[in-house]
Design an enzyme around this catalytic site. Sequence first.
Site, PDB file in Angstrom:
ATOM      1  N   ASP A   1      -0.917   5.707  -7.699  1.00 20.41           N
ATOM      2  CA  ASP A   1      -1.316   4.855  -6.880  1.00 20.41           C
ATOM      3  C   ASP A   1      -0.461   3.263  -7.521  1.00 20.41           C
ATOM      4  O   ASP A   1       1.012   3.463  -8.104  1.00 20.41           O
ATOM      5  CB  ASP A   1      -2.609   4.007  -7.624  1.00 20.41           C
ATOM      6  CG  ASP A   1      -2.834   2.883  -6.988  1.00 20.41           C
ATOM      7  OD1 ASP A   1      -2.683   2.889  -5.350  1.00 20.41           O
ATOM      8  OD2 ASP A   1      -4.469   2.448  -6.947  1.00 20.41           O
TER       9      ASP A   1
ATOM     10  N   ASP B   1      -6.960   0.789   0.316  1.00 17.35           N
ATOM     11  CA  ASP B   1      -8.140   0.180   0.221  1.00 17.35           C
ATOM     12  C   ASP B   1      -8.637  -0.697   1.747  1.00 17.35           C
ATOM     13  O   ASP B   1      -8.840  -1.269   1.423  1.00 17.35           O
ATOM     14  CB  ASP B   1      -7.523  -1.082  -0.801  1.00 17.35           C
ATOM     15  CG  ASP B   1      -7.270  -1.206  -1.968  1.00 17.35           C
ATOM     16  OD1 ASP B   1      -7.559   0.523  -2.693  1.00 17.35           O
ATOM     17  OD2 ASP B   1      -6.446  -1.795  -2.636  1.00 17.35           O
TER      18      ASP B   1
ATOM     19  N   GLU C   1       3.869   1.624  -3.855  1.00 22.03           N
ATOM     20  CA  GLU C   1       5.040   1.242  -3.095  1.00 22.03           C
ATOM     21  C   GLU C   1       6.332   0.229  -3.328  1.00 22.03           C
ATOM     22  O   GLU C   1       7.538   0.442  -2.092  1.00 22.03           O
ATOM     23  CB  GLU C   1       4.042  -0.175  -1.703  1.00 22.03           C
ATOM     24  CG  GLU C   1       2.872   0.550  -1.569  1.00 22.03           C
ATOM     25  CD  GLU C   1       1.823   0.306  -2.560  1.00 22.03           C
ATOM     26  OE1 GLU C   1       2.355  -0.327  -3.863  1.00 22.03           O
ATOM     27  OE2 GLU C   1       0.821   1.931  -2.340  1.00 22.03           O
TER      28      GLU C   1
END
Length: 957
Positions: free
Chosen positions: A518, A594, A521
């Site tokens: 996760d 999300d 980015e």
Amino acid sequence: MRALCSLILLAALPLSLAVKSHDFKTCSQAGFCRRGRALSARAKESDSWTSPYSLDAASLALSPDQASFTAGVKSSLYPDIKFGLDVRIHEDGVVRVRMDEINGLRKRYDEAASWALVSDPKISHDIKWVVGKKEIRAKYGSKGFTETVVLNGQGLLHMEHFRTKAPEPPKVENETTEGNPEAEAAQQVLEVPNPRAWFEGDTEDAYWEESFSSWTDSKPKGPESLSVDINFPNHGHVYGIPQHASTLSLRTTTGENPYYTDPYRLYNADTFEYIADSTMSLYGSIPLMHAHSADSTVAVFHAIGSETWVDIEHPSSKSTRTHWISESGILDIFIIPGPTPEAVFAQYSKLTGTQANPADWSLGYHQCRWNYVSSDDVRTLQKRFDEEDIPVDVFWLDIEYSEEHKYFIWDKKNFPDPVDMIKDVEALERKMVIIIDPHLKRVSSYPVYQEAVDRGLLAKQKNGNEYEGWCWSGSSAWVDFFNPGSWDWWKTLFKTNALGDGKFSWTESTENVYIWNDMNEPAVFNGPEISMPRDNVHYGGWEHRDLHNINGMLFSNMTSQAITARSDPPKRPFVLTRAFYAGSQRFGAMWTGDNLGTWEHMAVGIKMVLANSIAGFSFAGSDVGGFFGNPDPEMLVRWYHVGAFSPFFRAHAHIDTKRREPFLLDQPYKGIVKDILRLRYSMLPIWYTAFRESSVTGLPVVRPHYVVFPQDEAGFAIDDQFWVGGSGLLVKPVTEKGVSEVSVYLPEDQHLHTQVYYDYFTHQTYRGSAKGKNVTVPAALHQVPLLVRGGSILPTRERPRRSSPLMKKDPFTLRVALDKAGNARGELYLDDGVTFSHQQGHIVWREFKSEKQGKGFKISSHDLAKANPSEAVDGVALTTYDPANAFARSIQDVRIEKVVVLGLPTEPSSVKIGSEDAQWEYTPGVAASGKVDGVASVLVIKDPKASVIADWQILIA
Ligand SMILES: *[C@@H]1O[C@H](CO)[C@@H](O)[C@H](O)[C@H]1NC(C)=O
Ligand SMILES: *[C@@H]1O[C@H](CO)[C@@H](O)[C@H](O)[C@H]1NC(C)=O
Ligand SMILES: *[C@@H]1O[C@H](CO)[C@@H](O)[C@H](O)[C@H]1NC(C)=O
């Protein structure tokens, strides 16, 4: 995953964590995007606009085999600056166009393609190309020379060359000239008109520095943006460039009455609680765009790693103009000629690889939550699933398993016995997926951080110091995975045996623990746009801005290699990633981040999965139930239907939400969700077979209409119903409240004008029409509109089990849905689902066929692997395929337990398997070949005693 707010964290952070789109830039807040759009506006206003760039004819050099040429490119604005153009044509007709600055002050980032491409493309030796004087035109198309893809047709090509910053003008005293005509006139004379203003604008807008919110980007390299227009003069629809919460067919962002005001943005970002209809960038970026019309499908892939904005305009309903504006990097465009969707998928996957053939269990149901808080919580979770007989394959642990968010290190207060816990899960052949995020807590007692420091592997600020930012673990650092020194080291961390020498490896783990990457980015809570500063420096001296969109892919790549390498023989990895780039499909699965527990998010999740799928990344899904919020039972049930028809099927929920595992629901909801999960499990063979096809052809696992019926214009914008692989299953999950029926579009078929469709559950027939047709299909809460197209044969396994590995020796059911002519076909692909032995030919790949024979029908099974050894699986040529391979032998006792034939015209007089009479039962009903709709006739052939690995024939007379 990001918190809405955690009080402790808020106190520690300089920035508020409140979620607003103003955390992220609009085009007008990004200097280079502003400049790019202004350039385009000036071009539109001008009657005599021509590109200042031209080919230097004298420098044109054609390679002897005519496969590629190079040429100098000059800009009339800067006669001293040189650019080089390189055009080459690959064996499959893909044209690669590269342009870079030659002998510039600095080097532009030119490595994006090296991360995206799976191998060096082979250059063609017999295709010819055409090049004009000022434009680069690639002419393609099956029907003569239709203009298909035009680069720089609008003259917006602009590569800002590297320059030296002019010294600051001396500070002039505030001499006001206002009201003093002489002084005003004198000043005007001093202002030399800028001869380049018509093209570049008359100010150095954000050339050397720019601020956003409280952040300043220092831009030591100055302006280096790249803009190019790509036109599709004969294609009215464009798709792709994920990830955006938007429609599949991309909308207009510029021109008259644009649907959106901002271009589609590609800049991997932790955009949590994102808007369900927007061009804002999300977690991943694939700079691939399809352009489609009833005549042809083409695509462009721009291998660029920096932030990119794409404007879209439709000068007419039959044509599209796009304008790509990137912050840095070279021009590296692959023109993918098609001309069919199949050809585009083949050509693109030759460049960036296909979706990896997944571990079979990973197609089962995944139960996740932030967080299952202790080992006993996990054990209770498993117990409750089993008490209710609800199937599940994987339990997930989010960040709270770890001590102070030091990933790999268990929080022993709540997880005192992690390996025992994992073994309890393994006992039912289930797996665990545990999160490993890229931010490393900066404490020397954390061995993963300290080893990264010792090896000099951490990402750096522009001054060369270690970069420090805030994330879940507080003050954190990030491994620079562009540094080759990190690669082998990262793999050692996942070894489940001790390495010795005091080096860290994850011994408190097992080979049944898989990984969730996760926040890659990367997300940095106190960074600009919740990420790293763009002037951070990576291995090789490249700035973060150059490779931002590629960063997350390297992390999942290395984790997937680590998971594969820890076992001997190696096992297929499973890594879920949030950030992604072109090529990420080689390393695992993605999800849409999300989302919110709203109907809008449920609906847009389907479109996002389709967009990802056509951009090569098929193993995709969105959080069932929505990450934020507390969906009511109706919404949750509908969301399980969406999940059950997503390639990746996971329920997940935020820490502040109420628990909502399926067993917690009241009746009838609990029973409905259990049935949905059992439906998914019964269809796992169909999904697995679709993944096989995808791993070879690049065709997506879920397919939008334009891919399946490329000539049916009425389907081009449809993105709320879709096809499961090549199986003939058409599904339209309900994504609205209070619905009891839905309208399903049945596409036009060029060959069999009015094909018949069967409701999967009730066998009600629906007939299409030559013009395409909407039909009304019942959709009460327990019903997902699911149709089988006539002409399909579906293999399923219909014995409910607690996890998918427990089904491996279960028999199959075949559903034969006859088409109007009485024919049908389907496939089944099987292998051990875990190792790579399939690449050595340990597979079973069958074709089932139903054919009209005289007045009767013949249903038969054939060995497809034997017939097509070169395309069996994973793109590996099976030169040594043996029908009696070890895997096939291991399932030779697995049989077909039932064959259900839909749409026979009359009751059979006999049904034989080989020469023996079979047991059967016939219920009269509507025939496939008939004209009226109703419930189809059903023939059930019981236990035909046919092995799944054998050739056999059933004769229906
Ligand atoms: C200085 O320049 C600004 C802007 O042009 C003007 O508003 C201001 O009145 C000037 N100040 C003086 C002292 O002249
Ligand atoms: C990523 O994956 C490919 C295999 O697809 C491999 O060749 C490459 O070296 C990998 N490494 C990195 C750091 O991306
Ligand atoms: C099907 O329904 C959609 C949505 O209402 C409509 O736009 C479309 O024209 C219909 N198609 C046909 C063939 O009737």
